[in-house]
Design an enzyme around this catalytic site. Sequence first.
Site, PDB file in Angstrom:
ATOM      1  N   GLY A  25       5.748  -7.314  -1.502  1.00 38.10           N
ATOM      2  CA  GLY A  25       5.580  -7.002  -0.074  1.00 38.10           C
ATOM      3  C   GLY A  25       4.490  -7.415   0.591  1.00 38.10           C
ATOM      4  O   GLY A  25       3.438  -7.573  -0.025  1.00 38.10           O
ATOM      5  N   GLU A  26       4.516  -7.687   1.880  1.00 39.84           N
ATOM      6  CA  GLU A  26       3.252  -8.041   2.572  1.00 39.84           C
ATOM      7  C   GLU A  26       3.157  -7.504   3.891  1.00 39.84           C
ATOM      8  O   GLU A  26       3.947  -6.824   4.808  1.00 39.84           O
ATOM      9  CB  GLU A  26       3.545  -9.591   2.925  1.00 39.84           C
ATOM     10  CG  GLU A  26       2.410 -10.342   3.386  1.00 39.84           C
ATOM     11  CD  GLU A  26       2.785 -11.826   3.405  1.00 39.84           C
ATOM     12  OE1 GLU A  26       2.049 -12.647   3.775  1.00 39.84           O
ATOM     13  OE2 GLU A  26       3.807 -12.223   3.225  1.00 39.84           O
ATOM     14  N   GLY A  27       1.752  -7.012   4.125  1.00 42.20           N
ATOM     15  CA  GLY A  27       1.450  -6.356   5.271  1.00 42.20           C
ATOM     16  C   GLY A  27       0.743  -7.616   6.209  1.00 42.20           C
ATOM     17  O   GLY A  27       0.758  -8.683   6.008  1.00 42.20           O
ATOM     18  N   TYR A  29      -2.706  -7.983   6.851  1.00 40.22           N
ATOM     19  CA  TYR A  29      -3.894  -8.352   5.966  1.00 40.22           C
ATOM     20  C   TYR A  29      -3.680  -8.183   4.435  1.00 40.22           C
ATOM     21  O   TYR A  29      -4.748  -8.690   3.958  1.00 40.22           O
ATOM     22  CB  TYR A  29      -5.070  -7.838   6.590  1.00 40.22           C
ATOM     23  CG  TYR A  29      -5.285  -8.012   7.876  1.00 40.22           C
ATOM     24  CD1 TYR A  29      -4.924  -8.950   8.914  1.00 40.22           C
ATOM     25  CD2 TYR A  29      -5.432  -6.568   8.732  1.00 40.22           C
ATOM     26  CE1 TYR A  29      -4.937  -8.979  10.282  1.00 40.22           C
ATOM     27  CE2 TYR A  29      -5.331  -6.429   9.998  1.00 40.22           C
ATOM     28  CZ  TYR A  29      -5.013  -7.559  10.840  1.00 40.22           C
ATOM     29  OH  TYR A  29      -5.025  -7.728  12.278  1.00 40.22           O
ATOM     30  N   LYS A  31      -1.295  -8.215   0.781  1.00 41.34           N
ATOM     31  CA  LYS A  31      -0.254  -8.297  -0.195  1.00 41.34           C
ATOM     32  C   LYS A  31      -0.122  -6.978  -1.225  1.00 41.34           C
ATOM     33  O   LYS A  31      -0.922  -6.750  -1.525  1.00 41.34           O
ATOM     34  CB  LYS A  31       0.155  -9.648  -0.705  1.00 41.34           C
ATOM     35  CG  LYS A  31       0.135 -10.875   0.223  1.00 41.34           C
ATOM     36  CD  LYS A  31       0.206 -12.025  -0.735  1.00 41.34           C
ATOM     37  CE  LYS A  31       0.163 -13.158   0.597  1.00 41.34           C
ATOM     38  NZ  LYS A  31       0.300 -14.621  -0.204  1.00 41.34           N
ATOM     39  N   VAL A  32       1.248  -6.689  -1.668  1.00 36.23           N
ATOM     40  CA  VAL A  32       1.321  -5.730  -2.493  1.00 36.23           C
ATOM     41  C   VAL A  32       2.222  -6.520  -3.666  1.00 36.23           C
ATOM     42  O   VAL A  32       3.208  -7.179  -3.453  1.00 36.23           O
ATOM     43  CB  VAL A  32       2.117  -4.427  -2.175  1.00 36.23           C
ATOM     44  CG1 VAL A  32       2.197  -3.665  -3.339  1.00 36.23           C
ATOM     45  CG2 VAL A  32       1.273  -3.891  -1.128  1.00 36.23           C
ATOM     46  N   ASP A 147       0.415   7.049  10.418  1.00 34.37           N
ATOM     47  CA  ASP A 147       1.440   5.956  10.268  1.00 34.37           C
ATOM     48  C   ASP A 147       2.346   6.447   9.464  1.00 34.37           C
ATOM     49  O   ASP A 147       3.006   5.642   8.587  1.00 34.37           O
ATOM     50  CB  ASP A 147       0.825   4.608   9.724  1.00 34.37           C
ATOM     51  CG  ASP A 147       1.740   3.505  10.132  1.00 34.37           C
ATOM     52  OD1 ASP A 147       2.678   3.501  10.648  1.00 34.37           O
ATOM     53  OD2 ASP A 147       1.362   2.439   9.247  1.00 34.37           O
TER      54      ASP A 147
END
Length: 283
Positions: A25-27, A29, A31-32, A147
């Site tokens: 996955g990607e946020g 700023y 990446k996972v 969050d």
Amino acid sequence: MVNEAQSVFTEILARHGYAIGAEMGEGTYSKVKHCTWTKPGETPPEKKKIAIKIINKKTAPKDFLEKFLPRELEILRKVHHPNVVQTFEIITINHKVFIALEWAGKGDLLAFVRLRGSLKENDCRRIFTEMSTGIKYLHENEIVHRDLKCENVLICSNNTIKIADFGFAQLHLKPTDLSKTFCGSAAYAAPELLQGTPYIGTKADIWSMGVILYIMICSSMPFRDSNIKTLLSDQRAPLHIPSSILPSLSKELKDLLLHILSFDHNRRITMEQIFKSRWMNKK
């Protein structure tokens, strides 16, 4: 040059026992990625499946680097609880931060509900209890998440529930301290956040917990979030529960939902009251 830098990262991480795999996955700023970890010095060597979060400080703005990232790293080093994702190690190499995290083999709660549809009350109770236990631990340690959403509630291979992602979290907060920053996803945000008024973080977290509980029960969002005006209007109105769900919904669960999703934060149920509620203690 990019490949050269990448090989430096790979080489240093390999010394710590990490072999990085495909992206998960990607946020904004970060990446996972999938990762296997062989803890150096462990006998016999055992390969552990983990997740690694990679933050690129070059692409991140000043407020993230000076405020949010240091907070997140401090919290990750501090927290240790069965219902919070465990951090194994934090490694900084040049402009990148690598965070080695516990692997949640069954993905997140949103994907789980999308796959299964509305969950049975007993399943909701187990998931909600474990989630609440993790959040209660955070609040007792003066940490507010800010969050909470289904994507940040993870399910391990053994079905244990884990709270994840402390990118917006705040720490050293007393129960009466006020926050001013709007954080998280509007669909899960408490009315006081949407109205732009200073808010008590723990109460805002509890509202988000109510939204998550509603999603588990109904397999839909409780409020329309096309714009803030509509969202606030829906939050103010009597809570709508789909006619397909209502007949099978216990009175105790409906009561708990209504007390959590109270528009007035002064009347909203506390964490202590959640754990004492009839639904949570139902056999």
